[in-house]
Design a protein around this motif. Structure first.
Motif, mmCIF file in Angstrom:
data_model
loop_
_atom_site.group_PDB
_atom_site.id
_atom_site.type_symbol
_atom_site.label_atom_id
_atom_site.label_comp_id
_atom_site.label_asym_id
_atom_site.label_seq_id
_atom_site.Cartn_x
_atom_site.Cartn_y
_atom_site.Cartn_z
ATOM 1 N N LEU A 86 -13.334 3.965 41.773
ATOM 2 C CA LEU A 86 -13.465 4.326 43.220
ATOM 3 C C LEU A 86 -12.363 3.983 44.107
ATOM 4 O O LEU A 86 -12.102 4.136 44.580
ATOM 5 N N ILE A 87 -12.340 2.319 44.033
ATOM 6 C CA ILE A 87 -11.575 1.883 46.012
ATOM 7 C C ILE A 87 -10.866 1.088 45.498
ATOM 8 O O ILE A 87 -10.077 0.946 46.681
ATOM 9 N N SER A 88 -10.293 0.753 44.161
ATOM 10 C CA SER A 88 -8.676 0.391 44.495
ATOM 11 C C SER A 88 -7.531 1.801 44.835
ATOM 12 O O SER A 88 -7.151 2.398 44.475
ATOM 13 N N GLU A 95 -10.399 7.281 42.653
ATOM 14 C CA GLU A 95 -10.989 8.693 43.991
ATOM 15 C C GLU A 95 -9.708 7.272 45.269
ATOM 16 O O GLU A 95 -9.150 8.411 45.779
ATOM 17 N N LEU A 96 -9.972 6.494 45.897
ATOM 18 C CA LEU A 96 -8.858 6.479 47.046
ATOM 19 C C LEU A 96 -7.245 6.588 46.673
ATOM 20 O O LEU A 96 -6.962 6.937 47.446
ATOM 21 N N TYR A 109 -9.140 15.849 50.711
ATOM 22 C CA TYR A 109 -9.425 15.928 49.099
ATOM 23 C C TYR A 109 -10.660 15.916 49.380
ATOM 24 O O TYR A 109 -11.162 15.291 50.365
ATOM 25 N N PRO A 110 -11.560 16.629 48.049
ATOM 26 C CA PRO A 110 -12.682 16.533 48.605
ATOM 27 C C PRO A 110 -13.538 15.094 47.700
ATOM 28 O O PRO A 110 -13.379 14.465 46.557
ATOM 29 N N MET A 115 -18.245 7.427 47.570
ATOM 30 C CA MET A 115 -17.469 7.734 48.633
ATOM 31 C C MET A 115 -17.106 7.849 50.172
ATOM 32 O O MET A 115 -16.915 7.388 50.701
ATOM 33 N N GLU A 116 -17.682 9.344 50.262
ATOM 34 C CA GLU A 116 -18.414 9.573 51.802
ATOM 35 C C GLU A 116 -18.780 9.015 52.565
ATOM 36 O O GLU A 116 -18.455 8.580 53.730
#
Ligand code: ADP
Ligand code: MG
Length: 353
Positions: A86-88, A95-96, A109-110, A115-116
Motif C-alpha cells: 500500500l503505502i511505500s 498502491e502509492l 487511479y481507482p 488508501m482512500e
C-alpha cells in the motif's frame, strides 16, 4: 544513520529489572522484555523488527484465551503488507507507486478502501494545518534527496538551488489533489509521500490485535501505541529524548491505557553542509527544511479520540508551524503536546487526558 537512531522515544518500564534509560537501554529492555513469568492463562511476546526503514519493538501480553505469538505475527504481517502493497512510494507495484505513476492521467487511479481513507484523513489535516502537513511533497523530497545523503553519509552535500526548489514547488500542493468516485487525480509531476504517517498507520492497522492484548507497547520508531497497564500495574512511562543530548531524556509522560505518542524532530535525520543543518521535515510554503524555532514535537493522544495517523501527522504539522500556530492546531484537536524549542526551553501545551 543506524537503524537504532530512528527510535526517537525512549521507553522505560519503571520497576523493571533492566530499566535503563539510555538508548541502548531501550533496546535491551525491548528485546528481553520485562517482568517475571506470565501469570497462568496469559502469554507474552516481545520482539524487534525492521520495517519502513525503522527499528520497531513490540512487547505484548495477550488477554486470557488469546495467543501472544500469533497476535505478534499478525501485527508484523499487517505492517509488512501495509508497507509493501500500500503505502511505500519506493516499492514498485505498491498502491502509492501506482498512484504516482498515474500523475497527469485523465482517468486517475481507482483507490482501495483503505488508501482512500488514509488519503482523505491526510487531506483533512492538510486543510486544518493550513498546508503545513502536506503529502504532495514527493518531488521536493526527491529533489533534496536527503535520505540518501544521510544514509550514505555523503560529504560535501550540495542543497538544490533556489530556482530548482521554486520550480519543484509548482508540482506540489495538496489542494491540487482530487478524490472523486473512489478515484484519485493528481497533476503531472506530483508525487505523493506518506513517510510522515506510515508508522502511525501501522499502529492503526494493529487495532484488531490490540483489542486482544491486555497490556503492551508497540514502538514503531518515533510513533508509539501504549495498551493497558505496564506489566505489574501502573503507568507506562514514555520519555522524550533530549534533542541536545540524545542519550538523555528531556521529559517524560506517564500514560495509563491506550494512547498514541508521536515525535517529530530535526535531530535525527539531517546532514550538515556549509555549517548549515538540513533535515527531513519540509515547510511546504518555502520548500526548505522547516525552521520554526522548534527542534522536537511530541503529540500525545488518547487512542479512542484519534488515530496513529492523526498523531503522526500532527507532530509533523506542529513541527512545521512552530510554537504559536502549533498551539492553535493542538487545541483544535484536543491533544497534549511537548514542544522543545531551539533554545532548549520545553513548552507543554494542552491537557493530558
Ligand atoms: P519520521 O519519519 O522521522 O518519524 P516525521 O514523522 O515527522 O518523521 O515525517 C517526516 C517525513 O515526512 C519525511 O521524511 C518526509 O518523507 C515527509 N515530510 C517532510 N515534510 C513533510 C510535510 N511538511 N508534510 C508531510 N510530510 C512531510
Ligand atoms: Mg510524523
Amino acid at each position: 544513520m543506524g537503524i537504532y537512531d530512528s527510535v526517537s522515544n525512549v521507553i522505560r518500564h519503571f520497576g523493571c529489572r533492566l530499566g535503563a534509560a539510555s538508548l541502548l537501554g531501550v533496546l535491551v529492555l525491548a528485546l528481553t522484555g520485562c517482568g517475571a513469568f506470565p501469570a497462568p492463562g496469559y502469554s507474552e511476546k516481545t520482539g524487534a523488527e525492521v520495517m519502513m526503514d525503522t527499528y520497531m519493538t513490540f512487547s505484548i501480553k495477550a488477554r486470557p484465551g488469546e495467543n501472544a505469538d500469533s497476535l505478534y505475527d499478525s501485527i508484523v504481517d499487517k505492517g509488512r503488507f501495509l508497507e509493501k502493497d500500500l503505502i511505500s512510494g519506493y516499492i514498485e507495484g505498491s498502491e502509492l507507486s501506482r498512484i504516482n505513476e498515474s500523475a497527469g492521467k485523465a482517468e486517475g487511479y481507482p483507490l482501495s478502501g483503505e488508501m482512500e481513507e488514509y488519503l482523505t484523513d491526510c487531506l483533512e489535516i492538510s486543510e486544518k494545518s493550513g498546508g503545513a502537513f502536506d503529502i504532495s511533497l514527493g518531488a521536493l523530497i526527491e529533489l533534496w534527496n536527503l535520505e540518501d545523503a544521510i544514509k550514505n553519509e555523503t560529504r560535501d552535500y550540495i542543497p538544490p538551488a533556489d530556482e530548482e526548489i521554486s520550480d519543484c514547488l509548482k508540482s506540489c500542493g495538496y489542494e491540487k489533489i482530487r478524490i472523486e468516485d473512489h478515484r484519485i487525480f493528481i497533476p503531472e509531476g506530483m508525487r505523493l509521500e506518506l513517510g510522515a504517517v506510515g508508522k502511525g498507520i501501522l499502529l492503526d492497522s494493529a487495532g484488531e490485535e490490540v483489542s486482544k492484548i491486555s497490556s503492551g507497547i508497540l514502538a514503531a520508531g518515533g510513533s508509539i501505541r501504549t495498551i493497558g497497564y505496564k506489566p505489574g500495574g501502573g503507568k507506562w512511562n514514555i520519555a522524550v529524548r533530549d534533542p541536545f543530548d540524545t542519550g538523555e531524556i528531556a521529559e517524560s509522560v506517564g500514560l495509563l491505557g491506550d494512547y498514541f505518542v508521536s515525535t517529530s524532530g530535526d535531530y535525527e535525520r539531517f546532514i550538515k553542509a556549509d555549517d548549515k543543518k538540513y533535515h527531513h521535515i519540509f515547510d511546504p510554503k518555502t520548500g526548505y527544511p522547516a525552521d520554526s524555532g522548534l527542534t522536537s514535537v511530541t503529540v500525545v493522544m488518547k487512542a479512542e479520540e484519534g488515530s496513529g495517523l492523526l498523531s503522526d501527522a500532527l507532530s509533523t504539522a506542529i513541527f512545521v508551524l512552530g510554537e504559536n500556530e502549533g498551539r492553535v492546531l493542538a487545541n483544535e484537536y484536543g491533544v497534549y503536546v511537548i514542544m522543545i524549542r531551539d533554545d532548549g526551553k520545553i513548552v507543554r501545551y494542552g491537557e493530558l487526558r
